[in-house]
Structure formats: C-alpha cells, structure tokens
Design an enzyme around this catalytic site. Sequence first.
Site, PDB file in Angstrom:
ATOM      1  N   CYS A 171       6.409   6.231   1.165  1.00  0.00           N
ATOM      2  CA  CYS A 171       6.329   5.969  -0.266  1.00  0.00           C
ATOM      3  C   CYS A 171       5.859   7.229  -0.976  1.00  0.00           C
ATOM      4  CB  CYS A 171       5.421   4.776  -0.575  1.00  0.00           C
ATOM      5  SG  CYS A 171       3.693   5.163  -0.823  1.00  0.00           S
ATOM      6  N   GLU A 172       6.482   7.513  -2.097  1.00  0.00           N
ATOM      7  CA  GLU A 172       6.182   8.773  -2.773  1.00  0.00           C
ATOM      8  C   GLU A 172       4.840   8.732  -3.504  1.00  0.00           C
ATOM      9  OE1 GLU A 172       9.474   9.509  -5.319  1.00  0.00           O
ATOM     10  OE2 GLU A 172       8.736   8.242  -6.939  1.00  0.00           O
ATOM     11  N   HIS A 173       4.270   7.552  -3.680  1.00  0.00           N
ATOM     12  CA  HIS A 173       2.985   7.469  -4.376  1.00  0.00           C
ATOM     13  C   HIS A 173       1.808   7.791  -3.465  1.00  0.00           C
ATOM     14  CE1 HIS A 173       5.205   4.528  -7.196  1.00  0.00           C
ATOM     15  NE2 HIS A 173       5.269   5.760  -7.649  1.00  0.00           N
ATOM     16  N   HIS A 174       1.905   7.413  -2.202  1.00  0.00           N
ATOM     17  CA  HIS A 174       0.777   7.599  -1.288  1.00  0.00           C
ATOM     18  C   HIS A 174       1.134   8.402  -0.044  1.00  0.00           C
ATOM     19  CE1 HIS A 174       0.105   3.810  -3.558  1.00  0.00           C
ATOM     20  NE2 HIS A 174      -1.106   4.313  -3.699  1.00  0.00           N
ATOM     21  N   GLN A 183      11.242   2.128  -2.730  1.00  0.00           N
ATOM     22  CA  GLN A 183      12.196   1.193  -2.111  1.00  0.00           C
ATOM     23  C   GLN A 183      13.374   0.895  -3.040  1.00  0.00           C
ATOM     24  OE1 GLN A 183      10.475  -2.296  -0.242  1.00  0.00           O
ATOM     25  NE2 GLN A 183      12.404  -3.413  -0.428  1.00  0.00           N
ATOM     26  N   HIS A 192       4.953  -2.333   3.186  1.00  0.00           N
ATOM     27  CA  HIS A 192       4.416  -1.066   2.699  1.00  0.00           C
ATOM     28  C   HIS A 192       2.981  -0.877   3.188  1.00  0.00           C
ATOM     29  CE1 HIS A 192       7.576  -0.135  -0.422  1.00  0.00           C
ATOM     30  NE2 HIS A 192       7.914  -1.339  -0.004  1.00  0.00           N
ATOM     31  N   CYS A 224       0.908   1.266   2.295  1.00  0.00           N
ATOM     32  CA  CYS A 224      -0.032   1.578   1.208  1.00  0.00           C
ATOM     33  C   CYS A 224      -0.615   0.292   0.621  1.00  0.00           C
ATOM     34  CB  CYS A 224       0.620   2.438   0.129  1.00  0.00           C
ATOM     35  SG  CYS A 224       1.987   1.672  -0.740  1.00  0.00           S
TER      36      CYS A 224
HETATM   37 ZN   LIG Z   1       2.581   3.512  -1.947  1.00  0.00          ZN
END
Ligand SMILES: [Zn+2]
Length: 190
Positions: free
Chosen positions: A78-81, A119, A147, A149
């Site tokens: 995931c690009e956020h975490h 996703q 996920h 995260c």
């Molecule tokens: Zn994430």
Amino acid sequence: MEDRAEKMETLLRDILVELGENPDREGLVRSPKRIAAALAFLTSGYNVDVDKLVNGACFTQETTSMVILRDIEFYSLCEHHMLPFFGRCHIGYLPSGHIFGVSKLARLVDVFARRLQLQERLTEQISRAIMDAIQPVGVGVMIEAQHLCMMMRGVEKQHAVMTTSSLLGSFRENPATRQEFLALINRPQP
Ligand SMILES: [Zn+2]
C-alpha cells in the site's frame, strides 16, 4: 544502479538507528542489504514495459464465450504505509477476435501489483490494460484483499476483506454478462 543500492542501504541503516536498534549487531548487519533487495523486487513492476508484455500476450482467435481466470494470488504494497496488501484477483472478459495468453494475464497482475499501490487503482489498471490490449466486448476485474496496514496497526481489524471491482464495456452495461461473471468467479473451488 550500484550507487542506488548503496544509497538505499545507507538510508535503511539510518532507519534502524532511528528505531533504537544497533545496526552492527550480528542479526542486523546484513539487513539493510536484504531490505533494499526485497524492496527492489517488490517494486520491480515499475521496470517492466507493459506494452511489450501485452504485445507478446495477444493471440487471434474467433471465440466469443467468456474467459475467466480466477484466484490469481498477488502481493502488493500500500502506498500510504508501504505495508503489504495481498489476496486474489479474478479476471473475466468477452473476447472479440483476440484472446490474452493465460499466463500473461497472471503476469499482468504482478506487474501492477509490484508497485506502491492502492487496491482501487490496481483493479482499474489491470482492466484498462486488458481493454487496451485486445479490445474485448467487456472486461471485469475483481480483487479481494487483506491489508496489513489495517490488521497490524490502525483499526486492527483482522478479518476485514476489501473488495474492489472494475467493469468495462458489456460487463458494465449488460446485467446478464455481469451476472455470468459474478456467478463464475463465485463458484466453489473445483
Ligand atoms: Zn495502508
């Protein structure tokens, strides 16, 4: 290339220090190198020429019945975490003159999964790539994923599965086609 790997190792070593670890202890001494190599692999999709992959994957064939490939396992970040999300991707399409090689379909999933992703975007990139490559009557892509995260941190929900779908052409416009797709991907395992 060598430069980049070395730079990554230095940065990863700094991260270990900031985390309060001793990067020189036995178990960690080679970790920056290993983490850098792992990250390079997990983002190796950026280096793949999608057009080239797609060009070698299309075959002329006059069949018109629905093609389904389901339960394609994938692992992404995931690009956020930058934590993993992983699960299964199901693909269906209605050909019009061309089919997509089945192993190449699975490879296409990996090419987009091995990047920093969302996703939702992953689902759309796969459906668009198939649409652009073989111009089928319709395409459906569904992804079910967990996920880390969300499981290891944040809301700490262990069993939530996120489902995303991208339906193009007749899969969007024709309820019977959509139903056929959903019925075929939801059938119990053989
Ligand atoms: Zn994430």
